[in-house]
Design a protein around this motif. Structure first.
Motif, PDB file in Angstrom:
ATOM      1  N   PRO A  64       0.830  -1.213   0.000  1.00  0.00           N
ATOM      2  CA  PRO A  64       0.000   0.000   0.000  1.00  0.00           C
ATOM      3  C   PRO A  64       0.858   1.253   0.000  1.00  0.00           C
ATOM      4  CG  PRO A  64       0.008  -1.025   2.176  1.00  0.00           C
ATOM      5  CD  PRO A  64       0.694  -1.980   1.250  1.00  0.00           C
ATOM      6  N   THR A  65       0.291   2.341  -0.485  1.00  0.00           N
ATOM      7  CA  THR A  65       1.028   3.601  -0.554  1.00  0.00           C
ATOM      8  C   THR A  65       1.162   4.223   0.831  1.00  0.00           C
ATOM      9  OG1 THR A  65      -1.033   4.774  -1.047  1.00  0.00           O
ATOM     10  CG2 THR A  65       0.300   4.052  -2.909  1.00  0.00           C
ATOM     11  N   HIS A  66       2.087   5.164   0.946  1.00  0.00           N
ATOM     12  CA  HIS A  66       2.295   5.858   2.220  1.00  0.00           C
ATOM     13  C   HIS A  66       1.029   6.596   2.653  1.00  0.00           C
ATOM     14  CE1 HIS A  66       3.739   8.616   5.261  1.00  0.00           C
ATOM     15  NE2 HIS A  66       3.481   9.653   4.474  1.00  0.00           N
ATOM     16  N   SER A  67       0.352   7.226   1.720  1.00  0.00           N
ATOM     17  CA  SER A  67      -0.863   7.986   2.016  1.00  0.00           C
ATOM     18  C   SER A  67      -2.064   7.326   1.356  1.00  0.00           C
ATOM     19  CB  SER A  67      -0.724   9.428   1.507  1.00  0.00           C
ATOM     20  OG  SER A  67      -1.954  10.114   1.571  1.00  0.00           O
ATOM     21  N   ILE A  68      -3.078   7.031   2.154  1.00  0.00           N
ATOM     22  CA  ILE A  68      -4.339   6.475   1.640  1.00  0.00           C
ATOM     23  C   ILE A  68      -5.466   7.429   2.036  1.00  0.00           C
ATOM     24  CG2 ILE A  68      -5.981   4.570   1.740  1.00  0.00           C
ATOM     25  CD1 ILE A  68      -3.702   2.690   2.366  1.00  0.00           C
ATOM     26  N   LYS A  69      -6.166   7.961   1.042  1.00  0.00           N
ATOM     27  CA  LYS A  69      -7.297   8.852   1.288  1.00  0.00           C
ATOM     28  C   LYS A  69      -8.594   8.126   0.962  1.00  0.00           C
ATOM     29  CE  LYS A  69      -4.681  13.073   0.263  1.00  0.00           C
ATOM     30  NZ  LYS A  69      -4.568  14.271  -0.610  1.00  0.00           N
ATOM     31  N   LEU A  70      -9.544   8.179   1.904  1.00  0.00           N
ATOM     32  CA  LEU A  70     -10.806   7.454   1.761  1.00  0.00           C
ATOM     33  C   LEU A  70     -11.985   8.342   2.119  1.00  0.00           C
ATOM     34  CD1 LEU A  70      -9.881   4.084   3.563  1.00  0.00           C
ATOM     35  CD2 LEU A  70      -9.848   4.517   1.100  1.00  0.00           C
ATOM     36  N   LYS A  71     -13.144   7.989   1.584  1.00  0.00           N
ATOM     37  CA  LYS A  71     -14.412   8.586   1.974  1.00  0.00           C
ATOM     38  C   LYS A  71     -15.411   7.463   2.212  1.00  0.00           C
ATOM     39  CE  LYS A  71     -13.913  12.941  -0.598  1.00  0.00           C
ATOM     40  NZ  LYS A  71     -14.507  13.829  -1.639  1.00  0.00           N
ATOM     41  N   ILE A  72     -16.457   7.763   2.973  1.00  0.00           N
ATOM     42  CA  ILE A  72     -17.517   6.782   3.181  1.00  0.00           C
ATOM     43  C   ILE A  72     -18.095   6.413   1.823  1.00  0.00           C
ATOM     44  CG2 ILE A  72     -19.763   6.332   4.227  1.00  0.00           C
ATOM     45  CD1 ILE A  72     -17.491   6.515   6.228  1.00  0.00           C
ATOM     46  N   GLY A  73     -18.201   5.115   1.557  1.00  0.00           N
ATOM     47  CA  GLY A  73     -18.716   4.640   0.286  1.00  0.00           C
ATOM     48  C   GLY A  73     -17.651   4.317  -0.733  1.00  0.00           C
ATOM     49  N   SER A  74     -16.382   4.609  -0.420  1.00  0.00           N
ATOM     50  CA  SER A  74     -15.296   4.325  -1.370  1.00  0.00           C
ATOM     51  C   SER A  74     -15.106   2.818  -1.533  1.00  0.00           C
ATOM     52  CB  SER A  74     -13.983   4.937  -0.885  1.00  0.00           C
ATOM     53  OG  SER A  74     -14.043   6.337  -0.842  1.00  0.00           O
ATOM     54  N   PRO A  75     -14.987   2.333  -2.776  1.00  0.00           N
ATOM     55  CA  PRO A  75     -14.646   0.918  -2.972  1.00  0.00           C
ATOM     56  C   PRO A  75     -13.149   0.722  -2.764  1.00  0.00           C
ATOM     57  CG  PRO A  75     -14.918   1.978  -5.100  1.00  0.00           C
ATOM     58  CD  PRO A  75     -15.254   3.015  -4.056  1.00  0.00           C
ATOM     59  N   ILE A  76     -12.766  -0.340  -2.071  1.00  0.00           N
ATOM     60  CA  ILE A  76     -11.363  -0.637  -1.796  1.00  0.00           C
ATOM     61  C   ILE A  76     -11.089  -2.097  -2.116  1.00  0.00           C
ATOM     62  CG2 ILE A  76     -11.070   1.148  -0.032  1.00  0.00           C
ATOM     63  CD1 ILE A  76     -11.525  -0.992   2.107  1.00  0.00           C
ATOM     64  N   MET A  77      -9.804  -2.435  -2.237  1.00  0.00           N
ATOM     65  CA  MET A  77      -9.392  -3.814  -2.488  1.00  0.00           C
ATOM     66  C   MET A  77      -8.333  -4.210  -1.478  1.00  0.00           C
ATOM     67  SD  MET A  77      -7.558  -5.498  -5.853  1.00  0.00           S
ATOM     68  CE  MET A  77      -9.009  -5.365  -6.892  1.00  0.00           C
ATOM     69  N   LEU A  78      -8.441  -5.431  -0.953  1.00  0.00           N
ATOM     70  CA  LEU A  78      -7.432  -5.935  -0.029  1.00  0.00           C
ATOM     71  C   LEU A  78      -6.164  -6.317  -0.776  1.00  0.00           C
ATOM     72  CD1 LEU A  78      -9.295  -8.274   2.507  1.00  0.00           C
ATOM     73  CD2 LEU A  78      -8.282  -6.041   2.942  1.00  0.00           C
ATOM     74  N   LEU A  79      -5.014  -6.057  -0.156  1.00  0.00           N
ATOM     75  CA  LEU A  79      -3.724  -6.411  -0.730  1.00  0.00           C
ATOM     76  C   LEU A  79      -3.050  -7.558   0.021  1.00  0.00           C
ATOM     77  CD1 LEU A  79      -2.303  -2.812  -1.357  1.00  0.00           C
ATOM     78  CD2 LEU A  79      -3.503  -4.314  -2.967  1.00  0.00           C
ATOM     79  N   ARG A  80      -3.713  -8.084   1.036  1.00  0.00           N
ATOM     80  CA  ARG A  80      -3.183  -9.199   1.814  1.00  0.00           C
ATOM     81  C   ARG A  80      -4.316 -10.135   2.218  1.00  0.00           C
ATOM     82  NH1 ARG A  80       0.965  -7.452   0.317  1.00  0.00           N
ATOM     83  NH2 ARG A  80       2.952  -7.212   1.411  1.00  0.00           N
ATOM     84  N   ASN A  81      -3.960 -11.388   2.509  1.00  0.00           N
ATOM     85  CA  ASN A  81      -4.920 -12.324   3.088  1.00  0.00           C
ATOM     86  C   ASN A  81      -5.060 -12.027   4.574  1.00  0.00           C
ATOM     87  OD1 ASN A  81      -5.263 -13.755   0.655  1.00  0.00           O
ATOM     88  ND2 ASN A  81      -3.484 -15.037   1.082  1.00  0.00           N
ATOM     89  N   LEU A  82      -6.287 -11.769   5.026  1.00  0.00           N
ATOM     90  CA  LEU A  82      -6.527 -11.492   6.443  1.00  0.00           C
ATOM     91  C   LEU A  82      -7.266 -12.633   7.122  1.00  0.00           C
ATOM     92  CD1 LEU A  82      -7.571  -7.712   6.386  1.00  0.00           C
ATOM     93  CD2 LEU A  82      -5.306  -8.711   6.738  1.00  0.00           C
ATOM     94  N   ASP A  83      -8.334 -13.124   6.501  1.00  0.00           N
ATOM     95  CA  ASP A  83      -9.142 -14.186   7.110  1.00  0.00           C
ATOM     96  C   ASP A  83      -9.918 -14.886   5.999  1.00  0.00           C
ATOM     97  OD1 ASP A  83     -10.994 -15.784   8.428  1.00  0.00           O
ATOM     98  OD2 ASP A  83     -11.269 -14.375  10.076  1.00  0.00           O
ATOM     99  N   GLN A  84      -9.436 -16.079   5.576  1.00  0.00           N
ATOM    100  CA  GLN A  84     -10.104 -16.788   4.484  1.00  0.00           C
ATOM    101  C   GLN A  84     -11.541 -17.162   4.836  1.00  0.00           C
ATOM    102  OE1 GLN A  84      -6.732 -17.366   4.621  1.00  0.00           O
ATOM    103  NE2 GLN A  84      -6.192 -16.890   2.498  1.00  0.00           N
ATOM    104  N   ASN A  85     -11.788 -17.493   6.100  1.00  0.00           N
ATOM    105  CA  ASN A  85     -13.138 -17.902   6.496  1.00  0.00           C
ATOM    106  C   ASN A  85     -14.156 -16.780   6.306  1.00  0.00           C
ATOM    107  OD1 ASN A  85     -12.298 -20.499   7.251  1.00  0.00           O
ATOM    108  ND2 ASN A  85     -11.734 -19.806   9.311  1.00  0.00           N
ATOM    109  N   GLN A  86     -13.719 -15.541   6.490  1.00  0.00           N
ATOM    110  CA  GLN A  86     -14.607 -14.401   6.271  1.00  0.00           C
ATOM    111  C   GLN A  86     -14.564 -13.897   4.831  1.00  0.00           C
ATOM    112  OE1 GLN A  86     -13.573 -11.398   9.333  1.00  0.00           O
ATOM    113  NE2 GLN A  86     -15.544 -11.883  10.256  1.00  0.00           N
TER     114      GLN A  86
END
Length: 334
Positions: A141-163
């Motif tokens: 991920p980049t040093h700075s991440i800017k987000l707003k409510i409703g923004s679509p995002i994508m995971l860059l790592r596996n966190l929890d396969q069951n979920q």
């Protein structure tokens, strides 16, 4: 009724023609005999030919009436813009974010540097915070991440396969706090599930720098736009393709399925690709394959080291999460 039937027939014909065109590109038979590269002529009706700002044009075409639907997860669920480089993707994502109403929240990363892999002490004395902030590479991920409510995002790592929180999973942001982000899954097998994403320390699997960088940041990126490679495995019904510069992709015909028996061990973090597939794939190895197990699909990166090719650390993560320690038949799809 007859007119409706005729329209359906026309749609079916157009869909079949488009599907054949895509398959012909993938099979390397879209043009005359070639040396692994071919010029692809895109049909005129699929091109945006009149525009003042190309990024504005592709955004309006892919996300029509964005200002009215920015709070609807269904709106982003099957739409995305594809580009060839991370720099172009970042440009598009920032442009789209500026059109979504509301204030943004900016998340900045922190760092640590592992000097154990090099003895160049003088080099580290010249490293500045600004330099570390500027470093970007695939999968980090980049040093700075800017987000707003409703923004679509994508995971860059596996966190929890069951979920269903795997590398490549898409979500929309529902709430933002200082140390955690609440989101709703919009792709994969757990669509609609509310989850929380924490910060974590990450480093690139293959560092392009003479040191190991550990960046502590949320393992996400905005996903109004994504790279062509990242789109593999996504289910999208509306795609805009933005190519400000010509690109060259080699036409290769790897085997559709890799199948072999591998023994998983507690101390094994990766698995070498059998020599047979070296002959089939070299020199154009896929960057990512998909591992199917018990009906679920997991993305696995392919890595090269000293002339040998391996399935990378994601495979170890999947093995640990699914508690696979015995010898099993592995199916990996290119």
């Amino acid at each position: 009724m007859r007119l409706h039937s005729n329209l359906e027939s026309v749609d079916e014909q157009e869909t079949a023609t488009f599907a054949k065109w895509i398959l012909d590109i993938g099979d390397g038979i879209i043009d005359d005999e070639n040396d692994g590269y071919a010029t692809i002529q895109v049909p005129a009706h699929q091109l945006i030919t009149q525009y003042d700002d190309p990024i504005s044009a592709i955004v309006k075409s892919t996300f029509p009436d964005l200002d009215q639907h920015h709070n609807n997860p269904e709106f982003f669920k099957s739409k995305a813009i594809l580009a060839s480089t991370n720099e172009t993707v970042e440009q598009i994502n920032h442009y789209v974010l500026s059109f979504i109403p509301g204030d943004h929240m900016e998340y900045l990363s922190s760092y640590s540097v592992d000097k154990s892999e090099t003895n160049e002490d003088l080099y580290f004395q010249s490293i500045t915070t600004e330099f570390l902030n500027s470093l970007n590479t695939s999968g980090l991920p980049t040093h700075s991440i800017k987000l707003k409510i409703g923004s679509p995002i994508m995971l860059l790592r596996n966190l929890d396969q069951n979920q269903g929180l795997c590398n490549g999973t898409r979500l929309v942001v529902t709430k933002m706090a200082k140390h955690v982000i609440a989101a709703e899954i919009i792709s994969g097998k757990n669509i609609g599930l509310a989850v929380y994403i924490p910060r974590m320390s990450m480093s690139p699997s293959q560092s392009p720098w003479p040191f190991k960088l550990l960046r502590r940041q949320f393992p996400i990126m905005l996903s109004h736009a994504m790279t062509i490679n990242k789109s593999q495995g996504q289910s999208l019904s509306m795609v805009g393709l933005y190519l400000p510069k010509p690109i060259r992709y080699p036409i290769v015909r790897p085997p559709a399925i890799i199948q072999f028996r591998a023994a998983f061990h507690n101390d094994k973090t990766f698995i070498e690709i059998p020599p047979f597939y070296h002959e089939q794939w070299a020199p154009n190895y896929p960057q990512e394959v998909r591992f199917k197990y018990n009906g679920a699909t997991y993305p696995i990166r392919v890595q090269q080291h000293r002339g040998r090719y391996f399935f990378a650390d994601e495979l170890a993560d999947v093995r640990a999460d699914l508690k696979i320690y015995e010898s099993i038949i592995i199916n990996l799809f290119a």
